[in-house]
Design an enzyme around this catalytic site. Sequence first.
Site: not given
Length: 184
Positions: A82, A134, A146
């Site tokens: 990510c 994240h 993402h």
Amino acid sequence: MIKKFLFSSLIILCSVTTLMAQSKTKETNKLEDPDNLASQYFSQVMGVAVDATSNIKLYKFIYEWIGTPYRFGGNTKKGIDCSAFTKAIYDKVFNTTILRNSRDIFSMVNPLPKDELKEGDLVFFKIKSTSITHIGIYLGDNRFAHASSSRGVVISNLNEPYYSRYFYKGGRILDSVKKDLIEE
């Protein structure tokens, strides 16, 4: 009296016809504009409103990466995580160098609530952790791109129960950080 009515009706009819013709010409020009066609296409593919797709370069970049598998520490089309995906977007689309780790990137932003996010802003999550784990890129209409650990590069919705539960904050890269990066 009848002549006045007919004349008035004729003028109104001509005005309406002219307005409709002008509107049709504008629609035709809009449809023939390559940027508008791209906006419409990416809007449909990514589930974002057409008026939210102003940065065609961003949407094209994301589209080219959709489906790339997730790989922790990866930064290529063979596998990416990510933060590397986010870093690549900022490098290629915004000509801005950001740090590599989601927690470090958070130190470079002005935190924002969900309702103030704009296209290109960052979204941060604390997934089963007390620290940021994240990151993604906000696209508009509560959608974000993402690198998901389970599905690879995808577009998700912040309102999905999973992402809604773990959403921490949004963020916009600070102007002072951009200036520091340019000066270096």
